[in-house]
Design a protein around this motif. Structure first.
Motif, mmCIF file in Angstrom:
data_model
loop_
_atom_site.group_PDB
_atom_site.id
_atom_site.type_symbol
_atom_site.label_atom_id
_atom_site.label_comp_id
_atom_site.label_asym_id
_atom_site.label_seq_id
_atom_site.Cartn_x
_atom_site.Cartn_y
_atom_site.Cartn_z
ATOM 1 N N VAL A 12 0.870 -1.172 0.000
ATOM 2 C CA VAL A 12 0.000 0.000 0.000
ATOM 3 C C VAL A 12 0.904 1.218 0.000
ATOM 4 N N GLN A 13 0.757 2.038 -1.027
ATOM 5 C CA GLN A 13 1.634 3.200 -1.187
ATOM 6 C C GLN A 13 0.808 4.455 -1.425
ATOM 7 N N PRO A 14 1.253 5.586 -0.917
ATOM 8 C CA PRO A 14 0.536 6.843 -1.183
ATOM 9 C C PRO A 14 0.839 7.357 -2.586
ATOM 10 N N VAL A 15 -0.102 8.115 -3.109
ATOM 11 C CA VAL A 15 0.109 8.755 -4.405
ATOM 12 C C VAL A 15 1.368 9.619 -4.358
ATOM 13 N N GLY A 16 2.150 9.541 -5.431
ATOM 14 C CA GLY A 16 3.360 10.348 -5.499
ATOM 15 C C GLY A 16 4.593 9.685 -4.927
ATOM 16 N N LEU A 82 0.672 6.821 -9.328
ATOM 17 C CA LEU A 82 -0.647 7.400 -9.549
ATOM 18 C C LEU A 82 -1.701 6.432 -9.018
ATOM 19 N N LEU A 83 -2.883 6.952 -8.769
ATOM 20 C CA LEU A 83 -3.968 6.080 -8.316
ATOM 21 C C LEU A 83 -4.213 4.958 -9.325
ATOM 22 N N VAL A 113 -2.638 1.942 -4.424
ATOM 23 C CA VAL A 113 -2.161 3.318 -4.293
ATOM 24 C C VAL A 113 -3.288 4.133 -3.675
ATOM 25 N N VAL A 114 -2.982 4.792 -2.567
ATOM 26 C CA VAL A 114 -4.022 5.517 -1.823
ATOM 27 C C VAL A 114 -3.749 7.021 -1.789
#
Lengths: 114, 112
Positions: A12-16, A82-83, A113-114
């Motif tokens: 799980v990774q954040p946008v950017g 990106l999402l 991607v969150v």
């Protein structure tokens, strides 16, 4: 016997944020290597394939890149996720010397991607 | 690479024989027909491959008519564990790489 390892299993990774998925193959030399992506309920989309060290072919222009620093290592990367990069990523290999009869897949990485 | 068309989904019951047909009208002379099976959250795995007529292994049979414009995967006496997505692929066997196009596949549901 040949085996293929792919990790991590989930991510799980954040946008950017950047991305690095790694795939290694054991028990064979000079394999053809592939990265696929599968959206939920859809078929597999071929992203990249490689027939040798440093040789990468891109099938779909996108936010991702691939590298093959060693004969049996294939890496999928992104500088900024990106999402739309969310999905199930699969690494696969096939014989580079013999007429190919099948491709062998890893267990996959589920990226959100969150 | 030849495009393939197969049913989106199929239902069956345990113990029945299941036949999944794939159309590949533009198959080339050097193309082989390969079927893969995929369980949820796993990578696809090879089931069977053929060029013409009939091929049988311990898992399935593959029937290919003379014109090769279609093929049928036959699963004998399916069980609940055969519930999966089945992909029909058409491509060349060569030493330059095995690029494959996986369509949406056929989702097989086996019921008790």
């Amino acid at each position: 016997s040949q085996t293929i390892h792919q990790w991590p299993a989930t991510l799980v990774q954040p946008v950017g944020s950047p991305l690095s998925l790694e795939c290694t193959v054991e028990g064979t030399s000079n394999p053809n290597l592939y990265w696929y992506r599968q959206a939920a309920g859809r078929g597999l989309q071929l992203l990249f394939y490689s027939v040798g060290i440093g040789q990468i072919s891109s099938e779909v222009p996108q936010n991702l890149s691939a590298s093959r620093p060693q004969d049996r290592q294939f890496i999928l990367s992104s500088k900024k996720l990106l999402l739309s990069d969310s999905g199930f990523y699969l690494c696969a290999w096939s014989s580079g010397r013999l007429p190919n009869t099948e491709a062998f897949f890893g267990q996959g990485t589920r990226l959100t991607v969150v | 690479l030849a495009k393939t068309t197969q049913p989106i989904s199929m239902d069956s019951y345990e113990g029945q024989e299941v036949n999944i047909t794939c159309s590949h009208n533009n198959i080339a002379t050097n193309d082989y027909i390969t079927w893969y099976q995929q369980f949820p959250s796993q990578g696809p795995r090879f089931i069977i491959q053929g060029y013409k007529t009939k091929v049988t292994n311990e898992v399935a049979s593959l029937f290919i008519p003379a014109d090769r414009k279609s093929s049928t995967l036959s699963l004998p006496r399916v069980s609940l564990s055969d519930t999966a997505v089945y992909y029909c692929l058409v491509g060349r066997r060569n030493t330059g790489g095995f690029k494959t196009i996986f369509g949406a596949g056929t989702r097989l549901f086996v019921k008790a």
